[in-house]
Design a protein around this motif. Structure first.
Motif, short mmCIF file in Angstrom:
data_model
loop_
_atom_site.label_atom_id
_atom_site.label_comp_id
_atom_site.label_asym_id
_atom_site.label_seq_id
_atom_site.Cartn_x
_atom_site.Cartn_y
_atom_site.Cartn_z
N ASP A 590 5.35 -7.24 -2.61
CA ASP A 590 4.34 -6.26 -2.22
C ASP A 590 3.71 -5.66 -3.48
OD1 ASP A 590 2.78 -4.47 -0.90
OD2 ASP A 590 4.38 -3.04 -0.49
N LEU A 591 2.42 -5.89 -3.64
CA LEU A 591 1.74 -5.40 -4.84
C LEU A 591 1.74 -3.88 -4.93
CD1 LEU A 591 -1.38 -7.76 -5.09
CD2 LEU A 591 0.56 -7.68 -6.64
N GLN A 592 1.49 -3.23 -3.80
CA GLN A 592 1.39 -1.76 -3.82
C GLN A 592 2.71 -1.13 -4.22
OE1 GLN A 592 -0.59 0.24 -0.48
NE2 GLN A 592 1.09 1.68 -0.39
N GLU A 642 -6.51 0.44 0.62
CA GLU A 642 -7.30 -0.62 -0.01
C GLU A 642 -7.43 -0.38 -1.52
OE1 GLU A 642 -11.76 -2.65 0.29
OE2 GLU A 642 -11.20 -0.95 1.57
N ILE A 643 -7.65 0.89 -1.90
CA ILE A 643 -7.78 1.22 -3.33
C ILE A 643 -6.49 0.91 -4.08
CG2 ILE A 643 -8.02 3.15 -4.94
CD1 ILE A 643 -10.05 4.37 -3.04
N LEU A 644 -5.35 1.31 -3.51
CA LEU A 644 -4.08 1.04 -4.17
C LEU A 644 -3.83 -0.46 -4.33
CD1 LEU A 644 -1.72 3.71 -2.54
CD2 LEU A 644 -2.69 3.72 -4.84
N LEU A 645 -4.18 -1.23 -3.32
CA LEU A 645 -3.99 -2.68 -3.41
C LEU A 645 -4.89 -3.28 -4.49
CD1 LEU A 645 -2.53 -5.11 -2.19
CD2 LEU A 645 -4.41 -5.33 -0.56
N GLU A 646 -6.14 -2.83 -4.55
CA GLU A 646 -7.05 -3.36 -5.57
C GLU A 646 -6.61 -2.97 -6.98
OE1 GLU A 646 -11.10 -3.19 -2.78
OE2 GLU A 646 -10.73 -1.68 -4.32
N LEU A 647 -6.19 -1.71 -7.15
CA LEU A 647 -5.71 -1.28 -8.47
C LEU A 647 -4.45 -2.04 -8.86
CD1 LEU A 647 -6.24 2.60 -8.30
CD2 LEU A 647 -7.64 0.91 -9.48
N ALA A 648 -3.57 -2.27 -7.88
CA ALA A 648 -2.34 -3.00 -8.16
C ALA A 648 -2.65 -4.41 -8.64
CB ALA A 648 -1.45 -3.03 -6.92
N HIS A 649 -3.57 -5.08 -7.99
CA HIS A 649 -3.92 -6.44 -8.39
C HIS A 649 -4.56 -6.44 -9.78
CE1 HIS A 649 -6.02 -10.36 -8.36
NE2 HIS A 649 -5.01 -10.73 -7.57
N LYS A 650 -5.38 -5.44 -10.06
CA LYS A 650 -6.02 -5.37 -11.39
C LYS A 650 -4.98 -5.15 -12.48
CE LYS A 650 -8.21 -1.61 -12.60
NZ LYS A 650 -7.64 -1.16 -13.88
N GLU A 651 -4.06 -4.18 -12.27
CA GLU A 651 -3.10 -3.83 -13.31
C GLU A 651 -2.02 -4.90 -13.49
OE1 GLU A 651 -3.22 -1.22 -15.35
OE2 GLU A 651 -5.10 -0.56 -14.46
N LEU A 652 -1.57 -5.49 -12.38
CA LEU A 652 -0.44 -6.42 -12.44
C LEU A 652 -0.86 -7.86 -12.71
CD1 LEU A 652 1.66 -5.07 -9.44
CD2 LEU A 652 2.06 -4.65 -11.85
N ILE A 653 -2.03 -8.24 -12.26
CA ILE A 653 -2.44 -9.65 -12.35
C ILE A 653 -3.64 -9.83 -13.28
CG2 ILE A 653 -3.10 -11.70 -11.06
CD1 ILE A 653 -0.29 -10.67 -10.43
N GLN A 654 -4.73 -9.14 -12.98
CA GLN A 654 -5.97 -9.41 -13.71
C GLN A 654 -5.84 -9.08 -15.20
OE1 GLN A 654 -9.31 -7.54 -11.76
NE2 GLN A 654 -8.57 -8.06 -9.73
N LYS A 655 -5.30 -7.89 -15.52
CA LYS A 655 -5.20 -7.50 -16.92
C LYS A 655 -4.23 -8.36 -17.70
CE LYS A 655 -6.59 -2.65 -17.14
NZ LYS A 655 -6.17 -1.29 -17.54
#
Length: 690
Positions: A590-592, A642-655
């Motif tokens: 779970d990303l969040q 939705e915001i928490l999920l998007e931020l989680a994907h950005k911080e954990l995966i994209q960056k």
């Protein structure tokens, strides 16, 4: 009745007769008593209402006192609760204040990170356009190799002080570079030019200063370092009096290019193969390393001729006569030198300050019988030669590490690669050489000598006879993080067995060995990695560093793989989504939930309260928290998940995708791990409350 009768009636008693006076007194006293009793009754009648009123007032006072007591107790309880709440709010405010102070400090540092100061430049030398002047000035001083075009400056100005009087010390010049790497280039050059006494003010540790200079040298071309930047700077700042009395920059001739050199210096060594043993011949056996000057157009035949003249004077050597051997010429990588290449061609290709070549010899007739070979080899080898064998002298490793003889190691093992990392113990100890009996044996490059880029005597094993299965890493506890990264830059290290020897901070050899020490080395590395290269509390995610190249991240990925191969060790503090994306190409956890565990304990409490009940926390506080992660949307109960999920994907995966790609490239062919096993191991990570 007569007196006699009376006395006869009650014998033994005499009756007292009262006189009138006594009777009168008795009557008066009785009257007084009666009057007192009446007065008492009257007084009681008068006082009774007053006493009743007093009782009523006392009852009222008692009731008021009870009320006050109740109110005081209630007030004390209320004050205690409010005081606890205020203390908690004060702690939150203090933490926020510390965070804001850290942010301000970081912002100030980032705002100044591109700045460079120039001292002792004459006033008004820059003219009306200081940015353009100093851009051209830097290009002239540091040369076109560093700056092919003038570096872009955001602004340039003098320090904010009153203009000094003529003859006084000029104000400093502050330059702000548009690109950070331009500023870093200048920093490296200045560090290489600084005296050790000046650098000591910033780095008290001598070892740190040596490491910093070596790092700067590794990123700076040696030809530029030899141009004498200080001399050119002095020339640039020379002024001469013109006819009108004004000062203007004097002429400079440092732009003149040197004519093309017809000759270059090279080094020649002698590598001899006999009885299937290949080693470099030492100086006392007629070998060693010789420096000669040779034409840049010289090729195979010329180098061979020079080598024979050096090592076979008058056609003879300690190994035999010149007509008893087959000859070849090897380059610095111990590969046969192509006959159609010249010294100038090789210099242009490798860009090294000085080239090394080897005269390779072997007897024309080799004995085939193994027993005879061993016997002949022992006869040919003098007792005082003490050969040292090293397998796989990779050219990628040799310029970075020292290789030395170590007592207690089997130098004749054909399955061991000895890689000993450097340890500077004093100003005079530049090498980690244990055997000091022969001062000509110096393995690895001298980090303080720009010209000697290769070792003096390096024993080489031909690739055909190599069967490397084991390497020994000698690490220094104070610098094991960088040494591990350097050692794992070898692309083939995953196919080798690693043994570790560690030198403690007091320069003594640790007694531990085997898998326990190896696991401790991996644990120490990842602990330092968490501190230097990751963000987060319970879980960590790597962040990109400007000083970590793609090769550096791949080296860390090999450490990740090798730790799992050798010890079953995984750095489980790394966020599970990051590991899953790297290992399996998709996320399962779970990303969040994992994202929230990057926060501090206070931030986790706020997010959990908001998720449970949005109105339980001040909206501004939630917005400030999410702003730390660059939230671009309006926060509401509907948009929060939705915001928490998007931020989680950005911080954990994209960056972290660059790190993921680097690690994935080295891990996928070598790691067999399924998502369920990784999930079970991740459950062992304890919660951290900070």
């Amino acid at each position: 009745m007569t007196e006699e009768q009376t006395s006869g009636a009650r014998p033994g008693k005499r009756r007292h007769m009262l006189n009138p006076e006594e009777c009168g007194r008795i009557a008066e006293e009785q009257g007084r008593l009666v009057a007192l009793a009446e007065h008492k009754v009257a007084l009681l009648a008068d006082l009774s209402p007053s006493i009743d009123r007093i009782h009523k007032k006392l009852d009222g006072f008692q009731q008021s006192l009870d009320n006050h007591d109740t109110r005081l107790v209630s007030l004390e309880d209320n004050v205690s609760e409010r005081l606890d709440k205020m203390e908690n709010q004060l702690a939150v405010l203090r933490a926020d204040n510390d965070k804001l102070r850290a942010k301000v400090t970081d912002l100030e540092g980032r705002n100044r990170r591109n700045n460079v100061g120039l001292m002792e430049l004459p006033e008004d030398i820059e003219g009306p356009q200081p940015s353009k002047f100093f851009a051209r000035f830097l290009q002239e001083v540091f040369g076109p190799d560093m700056f092919p075009s003038p570096p872009e400056l955001d602004h340039a100005h003098r320090s904010l002080a009153a203009k000094p009087r003529p003859g006084a010390k000029p104000r400093a010049v502050l330059l702000c570079f548009h690109r950070f790497h331009n500023k870093e280039q200048i920093d490296r050059e200045v560090i290489l030019l600084m005296e050790d006494v000046d650098l000591e003010a910033h780095l008290p540790s001598y070892g740190d200063r040596i490491a910093l200079r070596n790092f700067c040298k590794s990123l700076t071309q040696s030809s530029k370092r030899k141009q004498g930047l200080f001399e050119k700077l002095r020339e640039k700042l020379k002024v001469r009096q013109s006819q009108n009395g004004e000062e203007e920059p004097g002429p400079s001739n440092y732009k003149k290019k040197k004519s093309k050199q017809p000759k270059r210096k090279i080094e020649i060594g002698w590598i001899h193969t006999e009885s299937k043993i290949t080693k470099q011949v030492r100086a006392k056996q007629g070998g060693g390393t010789r420096k000669i000057t040779i034409s840049t157009q010289a090729g195979f035949d010329d180098i061979l001729h020079e080598g024979k003249a050096l090592f076979f004077p008058q056609g003879k050597s300690n190994k035999g006569k010149v007509d008893e051997f087959d000859f070849d010429v090897w380059d610095f990588k111990q590969n046969s030198l192509p006959r159609d290449m010249s010294v100038e061609d090789i210099y242009n290709i490798v860009k090294m300050p000085i080239l090394r070549f080897y005269l390779a010899t072997q007897p024309k007739t080799l004995i085939v019988d193994d027993d005879t070979e061993e016997t002949e080899g022992n006869k040919q080898q003098p007792d005082n030669e003490d050969p040292v064998y090293i397998d796989n002298p990779s050219p990628d490793i040799l310029p970075q590490f020292y290789v030395s003889e170590e007592e207690g190691f089997d130098h004749h093992s054909q399955e061991t690669e000895f890689v000993v990392l450097p340890l500077s113990t004093s100003e005079d100890e530049r090498f980690s050489v244990v055997n000091e009996s022969d001062p000509e044996i110096t393995f690895g490059p001298d980090p303080l000598n720009n010209e000697d880029s290769l070792s003096d005597t390096l024993i080489y094993q031909p690739e055909a006879s190599q069967n490397i299965s084991e390497i020994i890493l000698v690490l220094h506890e104070a610098n094991s993080f960088n040494e591990m990264i350097g050692a794992f830059s070898d692309h083939d290290i995953l196919s080798k067995i690693i043994k570790v020897t560690r030198i403690s901070s007091d320069k003594s050899l640790e007694k531990g060995s085997g898998s326990g020490l190896l696991r401790d080395v991996y644990t120490s590395f990842w602990g330092e990695f968490y501190e230097r290269c990751t963000l987060g509390t319970t879980y960590k995610v790597p962040f990109l560093r400007h000083d970590f190249t793609e090769d550096t991240w791949k080296a860390i990925g090999r450490i990740f793989v090798k730790g799992f191969q050798d010890c079953g060790y995984l750095p489980l503090k790394l966020a599970p989504p990051f590991l899953e994306e790297m290992l399996f190409g998709k996320t399962y956890s779970d990303l969040q939930t994992r994202f929230v565990r990057l926060f501090s304990s206070q931030e986790q409490d706020i997010i959990n309260m908001v998720i449970e009940k949005f109105d339980s926390v001040d909206t501004d506080e939630v917005i400030d928290l999410l702003a730390n992660y660059e939230c671009r949307k309006n926060v509401s109960p509907e948009t929060l998940p939705e915001i928490l999920l998007e931020l989680a994907h950005k911080e954990l995966i994209q960056k972290t995708m660059f790190v993921i790609d680097c690690w994935r490239e080295v891990s996928q062919p070598h790691m067999q791990l399924d998502p369920e096993a990784l999930a079970k191991m991740s459950l062992k990570v304890p919660e951290r409350r900070s």
